[in-house]
Design a protein around this motif. Structure first.
Motif, mmCIF file in Angstrom:
data_model
loop_
_atom_site.group_PDB
_atom_site.id
_atom_site.type_symbol
_atom_site.label_atom_id
_atom_site.label_comp_id
_atom_site.label_asym_id
_atom_site.label_seq_id
_atom_site.Cartn_x
_atom_site.Cartn_y
_atom_site.Cartn_z
ATOM 1 N N GLU A 114 0.835 -1.203 0.000
ATOM 2 C CA GLU A 114 0.000 0.000 0.000
ATOM 3 C C GLU A 114 0.870 1.254 0.000
ATOM 4 N N GLY A 115 1.919 1.263 0.807
ATOM 5 C CA GLY A 115 2.812 2.424 0.852
ATOM 6 C C GLY A 115 3.473 2.694 -0.485
ATOM 7 N N TRP A 116 3.988 1.639 -1.106
ATOM 8 C CA TRP A 116 4.603 1.821 -2.429
ATOM 9 C C TRP A 116 3.575 2.292 -3.446
ATOM 10 N N ALA A 117 2.405 1.664 -3.451
ATOM 11 C CA ALA A 117 1.390 2.018 -4.444
ATOM 12 C C ALA A 117 0.956 3.470 -4.299
ATOM 13 N N ARG A 118 0.777 3.921 -3.086
ATOM 14 C CA ARG A 118 0.369 5.317 -2.870
ATOM 15 C C ARG A 118 1.430 6.300 -3.351
ATOM 16 N N ASN A 119 2.676 5.874 -3.361
ATOM 17 C CA ASN A 119 3.758 6.758 -3.753
ATOM 18 C C ASN A 119 4.210 6.583 -5.197
ATOM 19 N N LEU A 120 3.947 5.433 -5.795
ATOM 20 C CA LEU A 120 4.468 5.160 -7.136
ATOM 21 C C LEU A 120 3.414 5.159 -8.236
ATOM 22 N N LEU A 121 2.187 4.790 -7.893
ATOM 23 C CA LEU A 121 1.171 4.672 -8.937
ATOM 24 C C LEU A 121 0.572 6.032 -9.279
#
Length: 146
Positions: free
Chosen positions: A22-29
């Motif tokens: 979730e953290g990566w997705a919120r920052n990368l997507l």
């Protein structure tokens, strides 16, 4: 206005892998995605997961450890299970598509090492594997949607 693609990252305890995803997705997507995480149970945030994500510049310390019931009223286009247990016991959604993407379980693997640095190395490896996969997620979703 275009609807956002809603993604749920699901694991057993919503403490480590799904939280990192979730953290990566919120920052990368792109902003056309809305992401959440949950567990079959809520075990609280894993401090080592929070630490290694912070090392990578992603703050997940304010994310909530929650269960599917906490998100019961939400519709998801994709439910991504990050472990076999969650995949096998995930309730069948009325809508959306379930995707299994296995990642090693850092807390389980860290039990067998002797030092904190060896433990953190496991969390970092899984963190980085999740980052690479999340970066590729829009292409995978596009292929599934075609």
């Amino acid at each position: 206005m275009m609807d956002k693609t809603r993604i749920l990252f699901l694991c057993t305890g919503n403490s480590c892998r799904s939280q990192m995803a979730e953290g990566w997705a919120r920052n990368l997507l792109p902003s056309s995605y809305e992401t959440f995480s949950a567990g079959l149970e809520a075990h609280g945030l894993n401090p080592s997961a929070v630490r290694v994500m912070q090392e990578a510049g992603i703050d997940i310390s304010q994310q909530l450890s929650q269960t599917l019931e906490d998100l019961n009223q939400k519709h998801f286009d994709f439910i991504i299970t990050v472990c076999d247990h969650a995949h096998k016991t995930c309730p069948t959604p009325k809508e959306g598509q379930i995707i299994l993407k296995r990642f090693d379980d850092p807390p389980r693997l860290a039990k067998s090492v002797k030092t904190e640095e060896e433990s953190l190395a496991i969390y970092r490896r899984v963190r980085d594997e999740i980052r690479v996969w999340v970066n590729q997620l829009p292409d995978q979703i596009q292929q599934l949607s075609d």
